[in-house]
Structures are given as C-alpha cells and as structure tokens.
Write a protein that holds these residues in place. Sequence first.
Motif, PDB file in Angstrom:
ATOM      1  N   PHE A 141       0.817  -1.216   0.000  1.00 14.81           N
ATOM      2  CA  PHE A 141       0.000   0.000   0.000  1.00 14.81           C
ATOM      3  C   PHE A 141       0.854   1.272   0.000  1.00 14.81           C
ATOM      4  CE2 PHE A 141      -2.070   3.433   2.374  1.00 14.81           C
ATOM      5  CZ  PHE A 141      -3.207   3.613   1.603  1.00 14.81           C
ATOM      6  N   ALA A 142       1.645   1.452   1.037  1.00 13.45           N
ATOM      7  CA  ALA A 142       2.364   2.726   1.210  1.00 13.45           C
ATOM      8  C   ALA A 142       3.302   3.003   0.046  1.00 13.45           C
ATOM      9  CB  ALA A 142       3.146   2.703   2.529  1.00 13.45           C
ATOM     10  N   GLN A 143       3.986   1.967  -0.452  1.00 11.75           N
ATOM     11  CA  GLN A 143       4.958   2.169  -1.516  1.00 11.75           C
ATOM     12  C   GLN A 143       4.311   2.638  -2.811  1.00 11.75           C
ATOM     13  OE1 GLN A 143       4.691  -0.390   0.504  1.00 11.75           O
ATOM     14  NE2 GLN A 143       6.656  -1.245   1.124  1.00 11.75           N
ATOM     15  N   VAL A 144       3.011   2.379  -2.996  1.00 11.44           N
ATOM     16  CA  VAL A 144       2.289   2.853  -4.179  1.00 11.44           C
ATOM     17  C   VAL A 144       1.565   4.155  -3.878  1.00 11.44           C
ATOM     18  CG1 VAL A 144       0.452   2.290  -5.830  1.00 11.44           C
ATOM     19  CG2 VAL A 144       2.034   0.508  -5.066  1.00 11.44           C
ATOM     20  N   TYR A 145       0.904   4.219  -2.741  1.00 14.24           N
ATOM     21  CA  TYR A 145       0.066   5.377  -2.416  1.00 14.24           C
ATOM     22  C   TYR A 145       0.886   6.655  -2.292  1.00 14.24           C
ATOM     23  CZ  TYR A 145      -3.320   8.262   0.080  1.00 14.24           C
ATOM     24  OH  TYR A 145      -4.161   9.274   0.461  1.00 14.24           O
ATOM     25  N   LEU A 146       2.098   6.562  -1.752  1.00 23.29           N
ATOM     26  CA  LEU A 146       2.910   7.755  -1.515  1.00 23.29           C
ATOM     27  C   LEU A 146       3.648   8.235  -2.749  1.00 23.29           C
ATOM     28  CD1 LEU A 146       4.399   6.897   1.997  1.00 23.29           C
ATOM     29  CD2 LEU A 146       2.486   8.419   1.458  1.00 23.29           C
TER      30      LEU A 146
ATOM     31  N   VAL B 104      -4.320   8.732  -6.509  1.00 20.88           N
ATOM     32  CA  VAL B 104      -5.342   9.525  -7.189  1.00 20.88           C
ATOM     33  C   VAL B 104      -6.348   8.580  -7.831  1.00 20.88           C
ATOM     34  CG1 VAL B 104      -5.799  11.261  -8.944  1.00 20.88           C
ATOM     35  CG2 VAL B 104      -3.670  11.348  -7.626  1.00 20.88           C
ATOM     36  N   GLY B 105      -7.620   8.796  -7.569  1.00 19.38           N
ATOM     37  CA  GLY B 105      -8.662   7.965  -8.166  1.00 19.38           C
ATOM     38  C   GLY B 105      -8.659   8.060  -9.677  1.00 19.38           C
ATOM     39  N   GLY B 106      -8.783   6.929 -10.344  1.00 18.50           N
ATOM     40  CA  GLY B 106      -8.749   6.901 -11.805  1.00 18.50           C
ATOM     41  C   GLY B 106      -7.364   6.869 -12.395  1.00 18.50           C
ATOM     42  N   SER B 107      -6.337   6.898 -11.538  1.00 18.37           N
ATOM     43  CA  SER B 107      -4.967   6.874 -12.028  1.00 18.37           C
ATOM     44  C   SER B 107      -4.639   5.511 -12.617  1.00 18.37           C
ATOM     45  CB  SER B 107      -3.997   7.205 -10.891  1.00 18.37           C
ATOM     46  OG  SER B 107      -2.658   6.960 -11.274  1.00 18.37           O
TER      47      SER B 107
ATOM     48  N   TRP C 170      -6.605   0.969  -4.450  1.00 15.86           N
ATOM     49  CA  TRP C 170      -7.956   1.206  -4.986  1.00 15.86           C
ATOM     50  C   TRP C 170      -9.005   1.018  -3.896  1.00 15.86           C
ATOM     51  CZ3 TRP C 170     -11.019  -2.159  -8.990  1.00 15.86           C
ATOM     52  CH2 TRP C 170     -12.057  -1.383  -9.526  1.00 15.86           C
ATOM     53  N   THR C 171      -8.796   0.062  -3.014  1.00 21.80           N
ATOM     54  CA  THR C 171      -9.710  -0.115  -1.883  1.00 21.80           C
ATOM     55  C   THR C 171      -9.763   1.138  -1.029  1.00 21.80           C
ATOM     56  OG1 THR C 171      -9.242  -2.486  -1.821  1.00 21.80           O
ATOM     57  CG2 THR C 171     -10.171  -1.504   0.160  1.00 21.80           C
ATOM     58  N   TYR C 172      -8.602   1.687  -0.720  1.00 23.39           N
ATOM     59  CA  TYR C 172      -8.538   2.890   0.121  1.00 23.39           C
ATOM     60  C   TYR C 172      -9.155   4.094  -0.587  1.00 23.39           C
ATOM     61  CZ  TYR C 172      -6.569   6.632   2.966  1.00 23.39           C
ATOM     62  OH  TYR C 172      -6.406   7.749   3.756  1.00 23.39           O
ATOM     63  N   VAL C 173      -8.831   4.264  -1.864  1.00 24.02           N
ATOM     64  CA  VAL C 173      -9.347   5.415  -2.611  1.00 24.02           C
ATOM     65  C   VAL C 173     -10.868   5.331  -2.732  1.00 24.02           C
ATOM     66  CG1 VAL C 173      -9.361   6.534  -4.865  1.00 24.02           C
ATOM     67  CG2 VAL C 173      -7.201   5.806  -3.861  1.00 24.02           C
ATOM     68  N   SER C 174     -11.395   4.153  -3.002  1.00 19.54           N
ATOM     69  CA  SER C 174     -12.844   4.002  -3.122  1.00 19.54           C
ATOM     70  C   SER C 174     -13.543   4.241  -1.790  1.00 19.54           C
ATOM     71  CB  SER C 174     -13.178   2.592  -3.639  1.00 19.54           C
ATOM     72  OG  SER C 174     -12.649   2.385  -4.928  1.00 19.54           O
TER      73      SER C 174
END
Length: 332
Positions: free
Chosen positions: A267-272, A278-281, A289-293
């Motif tokens: 998670f962190a290595q992608v999200y940061l 960003v949603g739709g990225s 995607w779970t967190y963004v949704s």
Amino acid sequence: MGTPVGQVTGGAEPGLRASTGPPGRGRPGPALGLRRRRALLPWALLAPALAVIAALLLFPLARIVWLSFREYRLRNLVSGESDFIGPANYVTLFTDSYLWRVALPNTVGFAVVAVVSTVVLGTLVALLLARLRPVTRVVVVSCIMVAWAMPAVSGTYVWLWIFDVDDGIVAQALQGLGFLGPEGYNWFADRLFFYAVVVLNVVHGGFPFVAVTVLAGLLTVPRELHEAALLDGAGAWKRFWHVTFPVLRPVFAVVTILSTIWDFKVFAQVYLMPGGGVGGSEMLNLGVWTYVSSFGQRDYGMGSAIAVLLTLLLLAVTAVYLRALFREDELR
C-alpha cells in the motif's frame, strides 16, 4: 496363588482398572482421562491467542464482507443505517473495465516481479553470507537489516528523492552521461517506470528477511552432501538445485508465501508515489484502490467489495502454491 499386586485380571489393558460393575457402565480409567487431558491441553494453552486473533481478524473480516453487500456511503456512516443491495457491488466491480485494465494487472504483475526478485536476491545474498567468516557475517547482516527495519514510509521517500525529476541522483547521473537533457524526466508519469521504482523499493525492504531466513537454513545443510556432490563433478548450480534446494524447500515455501502476501497487498509504496493515490490513475493496485474508493470517494460498500476480492485472491494464490508444494512432497 493369589493374583500379584498391580496385575489386572480379565485381559484388561495395562494401566486401566478392571470394572466391577456391569459391562458398559464402568468409568473410564485414569489413563484414558489423562490422555484426554493431554489432548485438550494444547487447545487450552492456545485459547487466549485464538480468542485475540478472532477478535482482531475474524470480526473485521466479517464486517467487511457484511459491508460489501450493502450500500454504505457517507450519509450511512452518519446515520448508522444502510440498505442491503445484495451482490450489486460485486456486479459493478466485475463489470468495471478499470479492474481488468488497470488494478488487477498492476497487482498481479507487480507481485510476480517483486516476489521473484526478492527471493532471488535474498537467496544470492544468503549464499554469499554463508561463505563469510562469522565476524564478517555479523557485520554484513547488521548492515542489511537496516533496510528491513526501515519503515515503509521512510523508505518510499528515500526512493522518491533518488528518482526526483530535477535533483534526483538518477537524473543527475544520466544528465552527466548525456543520456538525459536538462529538462529531466518524470519517472512517475509512466506506468512501467512507476512500478519499476516500486519494485526497487519493495525488494530493497524485503530481501534482508529472505536472506537471513535462507541463511539459517543453509547453515543446517550437512556439509557431507556438498562434498559428495563435488566429488561427483557437480558444479555450483547443480549442487544448489539438487542438494541445497530440496533440503530448504520448506524454507523457500515460507519466504515465498509471505512475500506473496506482502507484495499483493502493498500500500504505502504505491500510495505515496506521485499519482499513486489519485482515483482513476493508471498506477493504482487493488490495495490502494480499496482505500481510494472507501475514503476518497466515500463508497465504503465498493471499497469493501474490492478488499474481499483481494483477500480471496491472496487465499487462492497461497492455496495453489501450498497444494503444489505438498504434491511434490508426496511424489518424492
């Protein structure tokens, strides 16, 4: 002559008192009760830990499954009430092209590359450590464990600095060699380069665990096996594949399964990373995607459905790998 003391008459098993009552109505002997208590003792000792695991894992998992079948948005979070919509969230999820075009390929492709790279690099480092002297080995292990101890957030920002568009070490090196112009290059805008950086980040943080675990297994391999293979003319690769690997198969199973679980839900290595949250990225995996949704788009039902899909995917991959491993053991 009388029956000696302690001898059981009537063919009864040793350790069991003969029953003086009618058949089938006697009490179980002390040995049978002792065996039952011994069988229940491990479960009694494990009961507190199992209760904690059930409270911390099973209840949240059941809650997520429950949410995935309901329409649960911000207004439902405030009111505390939600509507049951059945499998509607799953229908929306599986008919969304974003799942098949972006999220699932990113998750599976990244996990395969990261797991293979981590296990291979960790094994090579373990083979190197096994050849070092004890003092040197302790120093090297202490150094590589710094990467394992580094938090994922700190490690991610280090790699962000290395691949910075303007002042990153990679950009400056390529500019000095003439391969890159003064305008630099945004590594995080390209899907392939984005996940290449993520793979470097994850492998850097994960290979020390594999190296130390495999090293512990290498130190238990009998030296006589390698000496016999060497006398038979086997090279380094054949000695590893036909001698070391079969002995360390359970060790490789553990590190592979754990690496698979960690890399599938990274998670962190992608999200940061820039653009990774960003949603739709084009850079999202199932975990992000779970967190963004859920928290970005306030659709907790859909976010729960994605989380359930990720959990089932992890269970399926682990089950297939374990089944293949056990089948190989049965065939040997």
